[in-house]
Design a protein around this motif. Structure first.
Motif, mmCIF file in Angstrom:
data_model
loop_
_atom_site.group_PDB
_atom_site.id
_atom_site.type_symbol
_atom_site.label_atom_id
_atom_site.label_comp_id
_atom_site.label_asym_id
_atom_site.label_seq_id
_atom_site.Cartn_x
_atom_site.Cartn_y
_atom_site.Cartn_z
ATOM 1 N N ALA A 115 0.830 -1.207 0.000
ATOM 2 C CA ALA A 115 0.000 0.000 0.000
ATOM 3 C C ALA A 115 0.867 1.261 0.000
ATOM 4 N N ARG A 116 1.892 1.269 0.822
ATOM 5 C CA ARG A 116 2.763 2.455 0.882
ATOM 6 C C ARG A 116 3.477 2.666 -0.448
ATOM 7 N N ASP A 149 0.990 3.986 -3.152
ATOM 8 C CA ASP A 149 0.325 5.276 -2.936
ATOM 9 C C ASP A 149 0.945 6.351 -3.834
ATOM 10 N N HIS A 150 0.192 7.428 -4.020
ATOM 11 C CA HIS A 150 0.641 8.557 -4.845
ATOM 12 C C HIS A 150 0.099 9.833 -4.217
ATOM 13 N N VAL A 204 -6.454 4.500 -2.385
ATOM 14 C CA VAL A 204 -5.497 3.485 -2.797
ATOM 15 C C VAL A 204 -6.239 2.163 -2.933
ATOM 16 N N GLU A 240 -5.267 2.062 6.196
ATOM 17 C CA GLU A 240 -5.678 3.465 6.051
ATOM 18 C C GLU A 240 -4.802 4.386 6.891
ATOM 19 N N VAL A 283 -1.373 5.063 4.964
ATOM 20 C CA VAL A 283 -1.334 6.000 3.826
ATOM 21 C C VAL A 283 -2.157 7.259 4.072
ATOM 22 N N LYS A 298 -5.332 7.829 4.076
ATOM 23 C CA LYS A 298 -6.456 8.024 3.150
ATOM 24 C C LYS A 298 -7.229 6.710 3.055
ATOM 25 N N VAL A 346 -8.575 3.227 1.864
ATOM 26 C CA VAL A 346 -8.012 2.120 1.095
ATOM 27 C C VAL A 346 -9.134 1.155 0.758
#
Length: 243
Positions: A172-173, A176-177, A183, A200, A203, A205, A207
C-alpha cells in the motif's frame, strides 16, 4: 437474516470472508463456494479461462441451497481481464444462471470508488505489470482517473495468499501517490480483512481492498448497509447521492 453468496477462485485468502462476517456484527451470513481455477497464473489467457461461464455456473447450485440472495464473483483479475463490456456480460450471464442479482469484484471497485466520491486513484497490485494495466484500463472505463499503477509481478494467487501484514502494508505504501484520493489493492488472494484500519493509517487516506469491496458490493445488491469501522472508510461513510 441476509445470506450473501460468493464464488471464490481456488484457495488463497478465503478466510477473509468469515473474518468479515464476524466484523460486520449483524444478521448477515457470507456463504462461499470455491470455483475450479484451472491454471493458477496471473496471465490473460489463464484468467479468461478462470472466469468462464462454465466454471462460474458450476458453483451456483450450492449457493442457491445456502439461501443466498445475491452472488458476487469474488475475483478481480478474472473479471476485468474481459474488459468493461465483457465483464458486464460475465455478470449478466451469472445473474441469469443464478436467478439472483450478480456482480464481480471489478465492478465492486468501480462502485466503491464512486461511493466514496473519489476520482483520482492509485493502484497497488500484486499482479504482473500487463495485468495491472488491464485493471487500470477497467477503472478508467468506470470514470476513475488512475494516477499511478504499482505492480509486484507475482504470477500465482498461491504466492499472494502467503503474504502477511508487513507485505500488505508495504504494498500500500509503495503504491500510494500524492495525488491519489484512494489506494486500491485489487487481488482477492490477498489477506486484508484484518488490516484495513492499519492500511488506512499507513497511507492516511481510504483504502479499498478486493475482499472488502466484494462483500460491500453484495450488501449493495441486497440494499443492506452496515456500519463496521474496522472494515475501513467504505463501511462507515454515508452514501454519496448521485445527481
Amino acid at each position: 437474516m441476509t445470506a450473501l453468496g460468493f464464488l471464490y477462485p481456488g484457495h488463497s485468502a478465503e478466510d477473509d470472508y468469515p473474518r468479515i462476517e464476524q466484523l460486520l456484527g449483524s444478521d448477515i451470513r457470507l456463504p462461499l463456494v470455491h470455483t475450479d481455477i484451472g491454471e493458477d497464473a496471473h496471465r490473460e489467457d489463464a484468467l479468461r479461462e478462470m472466469g468462464s461461464p462454465e466454471r462460474l455456473a458450476a458453483g451456483v447450485q450450492e449457493l442457491r441451497l445456502s439461501g443466498a440472495e445475491a452472488v458476487v464473483w469474488a475475483c478481480t483479475s478474472g473479471s476485468f481481464v474481459y474488459g468493461w463490456e465483457g465483464a458486464q456480460e460475465q455478470v449478466r450471464a451469472l445473474a441469469r444462471t443464478a436467478g439472483m442479482p450478480a456482480s464481480s469484484t471489478s465492478f465492486a471497485f468501480a462502485h466503491a470508488v464512486r461511493e466514496l466520491g473519489g476520482r483520482q486513484v492509485a493502484v497497488a497490485a500484486t499482479y504482473p505489470e500487463d495485468v495491472a494495466e488491464l485493471f487500470a484500463a477497467f477503472l478508467k472505463d468506470a470514470g476513475a482517473e488512475v494516477v499511478s499503477v504499482r505492480s509486484s509481478g507475482i504470477i500465482t494467487a498461491a504466492e499472494v495468499g502467503t503474504w502477511g501484514v508487513d507485505e500488505v502494508l508495504a504494498l500500500a505504501r509503495a503504491g500510494d501517490h500524492p495525488e491519489a484520493e484512494l489506494v486500491l489493492l485489487p487481488d482477492t488472494a490477498l489477506h486484508t480483512a484484518s488490516h484495513l484500519q492499519a492500511l488506512e493509517s499507513a497511507v492516511s487516506k481510504p483504502v479499498l481492498t478486493a475482499n472488502q469491496v466484494t462483500v460491500w458490493e453484495a450488501l449493495r445488491l441486497t440494499d443492506r448497509r452496515v456500519n463496521a469501522p474496522r472494515l475501513g472508510t467504505l463501511f462507515t461513510k454515508e452514501p454519496i447521492v448521485q445527481v
